[in-house]
Design a protein around this motif. Structure first.
Motif, PDB file in Angstrom:
ATOM      1  N   GLY A   1      89.833  43.261 -27.023  1.00 47.47           N
ATOM      2  CA  GLY A   1      90.266  42.659 -25.239  1.00 47.47           C
ATOM      3  C   GLY A   1      89.459  41.362 -25.158  1.00 47.47           C
ATOM      4  N   ILE A   2      88.331  40.708 -26.193  1.00 53.37           N
ATOM      5  CA  ILE A   2      88.528  39.593 -26.720  1.00 53.37           C
ATOM      6  C   ILE A   2      88.837  38.426 -27.473  1.00 53.37           C
ATOM      7  N   LEU A   3      88.745  37.393 -27.346  1.00 51.32           N
ATOM      8  CA  LEU A   3      89.909  36.752 -28.663  1.00 51.32           C
ATOM      9  C   LEU A   3      89.701  36.983 -29.633  1.00 51.32           C
ATOM     10  N   PHE A   4      90.077  36.908 -30.510  1.00 54.11           N
ATOM     11  CA  PHE A   4      89.200  36.605 -31.765  1.00 54.11           C
ATOM     12  C   PHE A   4      89.073  35.599 -32.825  1.00 54.11           C
TER      13      PHE A   4
ATOM     14  N   GLU B   1      70.348  35.149 -26.620  1.00 52.89           N
ATOM     15  CA  GLU B   1      70.359  36.825 -27.087  1.00 52.89           C
ATOM     16  C   GLU B   1      72.084  37.044 -27.692  1.00 52.89           C
ATOM     17  N   ALA B   2      71.499  37.247 -28.581  1.00 55.78           N
ATOM     18  CA  ALA B   2      72.996  38.434 -29.344  1.00 55.78           C
ATOM     19  C   ALA B   2      73.586  39.744 -29.077  1.00 55.78           C
ATOM     20  N   ARG B   3      74.224  39.396 -27.823  1.00 54.72           N
ATOM     21  CA  ARG B   3      74.535  41.068 -27.539  1.00 54.72           C
ATOM     22  C   ARG B   3      75.589  41.153 -28.179  1.00 54.72           C
ATOM     23  N   PRO B   4      75.816  43.000 -28.753  1.00 47.44           N
ATOM     24  CA  PRO B   4      77.474  42.872 -29.033  1.00 47.44           C
ATOM     25  C   PRO B   4      78.420  42.537 -28.092  1.00 47.44           C
ATOM     26  N   GLY B   5      79.500  41.790 -29.103  1.00 50.20           N
ATOM     27  CA  GLY B   5      81.061  41.201 -28.397  1.00 50.20           C
ATOM     28  C   GLY B   5      80.417  40.143 -27.480  1.00 50.20           C
ATOM     29  N   ARG B   6      79.031  39.518 -27.337  1.00 52.24           N
ATOM     30  CA  ARG B   6      78.327  38.222 -26.615  1.00 52.24           C
ATOM     31  C   ARG B   6      79.660  37.073 -27.883  1.00 52.24           C
ATOM     32  N   LYS B   7      80.506  35.894 -26.461  1.00 56.01           N
ATOM     33  CA  LYS B   7      80.538  34.757 -27.715  1.00 56.01           C
ATOM     34  C   LYS B   7      79.307  33.806 -27.714  1.00 56.01           C
ATOM     35  N   MET B   8      78.851  33.999 -28.912  1.00 55.39           N
ATOM     36  CA  MET B   8      77.765  32.720 -29.495  1.00 55.39           C
ATOM     37  C   MET B   8      78.221  31.339 -30.010  1.00 55.39           C
TER      38      MET B   8
ATOM     39  N   LEU C   1      82.986  34.072 -32.709  1.00 55.99           N
ATOM     40  CA  LEU C   1      81.704  34.423 -33.218  1.00 55.99           C
ATOM     41  C   LEU C   1      81.039  35.770 -32.397  1.00 55.99           C
ATOM     42  N   LEU C   2      80.996  36.482 -32.737  1.00 57.97           N
ATOM     43  CA  LEU C   2      80.510  37.176 -31.437  1.00 57.97           C
ATOM     44  C   LEU C   2      78.882  37.990 -31.783  1.00 57.97           C
ATOM     45  N   GLY C   3      78.332  37.847 -31.079  1.00 61.76           N
ATOM     46  CA  GLY C   3      77.711  38.535 -31.455  1.00 61.76           C
ATOM     47  C   GLY C   3      76.386  38.526 -32.555  1.00 61.76           C
ATOM     48  N   ALA C   4      76.027  38.921 -33.218  1.00 62.20           N
ATOM     49  CA  ALA C   4      75.143  38.388 -34.877  1.00 62.20           C
ATOM     50  C   ALA C   4      75.787  38.229 -35.827  1.00 62.20           C
ATOM     51  N   GLU C   5      77.027  38.219 -35.262  1.00 67.57           N
ATOM     52  CA  GLU C   5      78.140  36.843 -36.286  1.00 67.57           C
ATOM     53  C   GLU C   5      78.146  35.461 -36.578  1.00 67.57           C
ATOM     54  N   GLN C   6      77.114  35.500 -35.541  1.00 73.11           N
ATOM     55  CA  GLN C   6      77.007  33.910 -35.497  1.00 73.11           C
ATOM     56  C   GLN C   6      75.789  33.767 -36.990  1.00 73.11           C
ATOM     57  N   GLU C   7      75.025  34.433 -37.435  1.00 71.88           N
ATOM     58  CA  GLU C   7      74.194  34.640 -38.702  1.00 71.88           C
ATOM     59  C   GLU C   7      75.026  34.091 -40.036  1.00 71.88           C
ATOM     60  N   GLN C   8      76.059  33.946 -39.408  1.00 76.16           N
ATOM     61  CA  GLN C   8      77.342  33.489 -41.011  1.00 76.16           C
ATOM     62  C   GLN C   8      77.143  31.858 -41.209  1.00 76.16           C
ATOM     63  N   ALA C   9      75.955  31.609 -39.835  1.00 76.97           N
ATOM     64  CA  ALA C   9      76.576  29.895 -39.381  1.00 76.97           C
ATOM     65  C   ALA C   9      76.537  29.428 -41.183  1.00 76.97           C
ATOM     66  N   THR C  10      75.481  29.847 -41.228  1.00 78.43           N
ATOM     67  CA  THR C  10      74.689  28.861 -43.127  1.00 78.43           C
ATOM     68  C   THR C  10      76.125  28.935 -43.588  1.00 78.43           C
ATOM     69  N   ALA C  11      76.521  30.370 -44.328  1.00 77.93           N
ATOM     70  CA  ALA C  11      77.549  30.252 -45.109  1.00 77.93           C
ATOM     71  C   ALA C  11      79.247  29.588 -45.045  1.00 77.93           C
ATOM     72  N   LEU C  12      79.548  29.280 -43.639  1.00 78.23           N
ATOM     73  CA  LEU C  12      80.309  28.247 -42.781  1.00 78.23           C
ATOM     74  C   LEU C  12      79.740  27.419 -43.034  1.00 78.23           C
ATOM     75  N   LEU C  13      78.821  26.362 -42.898  1.00 75.68           N
ATOM     76  CA  LEU C  13      78.900  25.012 -43.650  1.00 75.68           C
ATOM     77  C   LEU C  13      78.349  24.781 -44.286  1.00 75.68           C
ATOM     78  N   ALA C  14      77.802  25.317 -45.373  1.00 76.33           N
ATOM     79  CA  ALA C  14      78.709  25.705 -46.645  1.00 76.33           C
ATOM     80  C   ALA C  14      80.044  25.381 -47.003  1.00 76.33           C
ATOM     81  N   GLU C  15      81.395  25.017 -46.336  1.00 78.24           N
ATOM     82  CA  GLU C  15      82.427  25.238 -46.565  1.00 78.24           C
ATOM     83  C   GLU C  15      83.034  23.944 -45.684  1.00 78.24           C
ATOM     84  N   PRO C  16      83.287  23.355 -46.711  1.00 79.09           N
ATOM     85  CA  PRO C  16      84.139  22.138 -46.649  1.00 79.09           C
ATOM     86  C   PRO C  16      85.344  21.779 -45.517  1.00 79.09           C
TER      87      PRO C  16
END
Length: 377
Positions: free
Chosen positions: A218-221, A343-350, A317-332
């Motif tokens: 039910g959440i936009l992916f 707070e990175a709660r499950p399903g929360r848009k971060m 990026l939902l919940g703990a998926e924001q931990e991908q930030a560093t890797a994403l920033l390496a992409e041009p």
């Protein structure tokens, strides 16, 4: 409002979530101050606005102060008391108009409005008890989506029936909270799309290219632009959005969601009287983002270009998926936007990120390791 707001004026934003945050950032780029009315002291918008009034939306004294410091008011989500917005509108301009907010808050009223404007929807029925639910499901062949009429979002307050039995219906109204409900017929659609459009006070309108959306739980992916639809279907979606804007006497940005049927026709799902999650890609792939477009509209400025300089895919990026930030920033080819939530709660848009592609849809990297080329050929 008969003329554009001068630089240095203050735009009041009701709601301090990530949409309010991005609106405040867009306003600052155009030389405006912002004030935010939001109960949460640690809301995302508080970090980027000049004034944060932390109080309930219907607090009389807070509304008076908010109105006194604002030159125009807008809102960033639809679950705001209409009475509060109408109170503000008695003192200064509020965009979009309260009527748009009122229609969007009640799913039954929304469907009735869309049909009255000539925009097709799935069949629907009001449900106020188990007996009415059973009768409505019988009309819809035992298939439907039962939704709370108010306060539902991101898949909350919904139940899907694919072949309803008497036992499934029994007690369902109470299980859904005993609140007014609406049953919508279950549609066999091919894909979901949305159109982000805007209308200025002078009646001029613009629309961005439709995005194709994928939801999870039910959440936009993810939103992909361009959508895999024909030019005719895309134009029909834009025209339907313009019809809605005109019927409401709207000012600002709107998000309209559609189901695309096998023959290319469209069924409107819902509209949001605000900037929309499925339009976040515009900040990376267009000269004028949906956020700047909204500020332009409510401030009385000319609407901006909606032309894309790239194809793109936006992913939440939902919940703990924001931990991908560093890797994403390496992409041009990636633009990342985090919302500053503690707070990175499950399903929360971060946050979200948008990956750019050339207009021919093929991602090409610079062989030297630099930024991606957007050239064809």
């Amino acid at each position: 409002m008969t003329k554009a707001l001068a630089p240095g004026a203050t735009i009041g934003i009701v709601g301090g979530g990530q949409l309010g945050r991005m609106l405040a950032m867009a306003a600052a780029r155009l030389g405006y101050h912002t004030a935010v009315l939001e109960p949460d002291r640690n809301c995302p918008a508080a970090e980027v606005t000049g004034l944060h009034i932390s109080a309930p939306f219907d607090n009389g004294k807070a509304l008076e102060r908010f109105a006194s410091v604002s030159d125009v008011v807008t809102y960033e989500f639809e679950n705001v008391p209409v009475s509060a917005v109408r109170s503000l509108n008695e003192q200064l301009p509020v965009y979009p108009p309260p009527e748009a907010l009122e229609a969007a808050q009640d799913r039954l009223a929304e469907k009735i409005f869309l049909n009255s404007a000539g925009v097709s929807t799935a069949p629907f029925a009001s449900v106020d008890n188990d007996e009415e639910l059973a009768r409505a499901l019988a009309r819809f062949g035992g298939r439907g989506v039962l939704k709370t009429r108010r306060m539902g979002y991101d898949g909350k307050g919904q139940r899907v029936f694919r072949s309803a039995t008497r036992e499934e219906v029994k007690g369902c109204f109470a299980h859904m909270g005993g609140v007014p409900l609406v049953l919508e017929g279950l549609m066999a659609f091919e894909r979901e799309i949305s159109v982000i459009a805007a209308r200025a006070a002078d009646g001029s309108m613009v629309a961005y290219d439709p995005a194709e959306n994928v939801h999870r739980d039910g959440i936009l992916f993810r939103s992909t632009v361009p959508a895999a639809i024909s030019p005719t279907t895309a134009e029909t979606a834009r025209e339907a959005a313009f019809t809605i804007l005109s019927a409401l006497g709207y000012v600002g940005v709107i998000g309209v969601e559609f189901f695309v049927m096998a023959n290319g026709t469209l069924i409107a799902n819902e509209f949001a009287p605000r900037v929309h999650n499925s339009g976040h890609w515009t900040e990376a792939a267009c000269l004028v983002s949906q956020f700047e477009q909204h500020i332009r509209a409510v401030a009385g400025l000319p609407l901006g270009s909606t032309t894309r300089h790239a194809d793109c895919v936006m992913t939440n990026l939902l919940g703990a998926e924001q931990e991908q930030a560093t890797a994403l920033l390496a992409e041009p080819d990636v633009m990342l936007h985090l919302y500053g939530k503690a707070e990175a709660r499950p399903g929360r848009k971060m946050g979200h990120y948008t990956r750019l592609l050339p207009l021919d849809g093929e991602l090409r990297h610079n062989p030297a390791g630099g930024s991606a080329s957007l050239q064809k050929g």
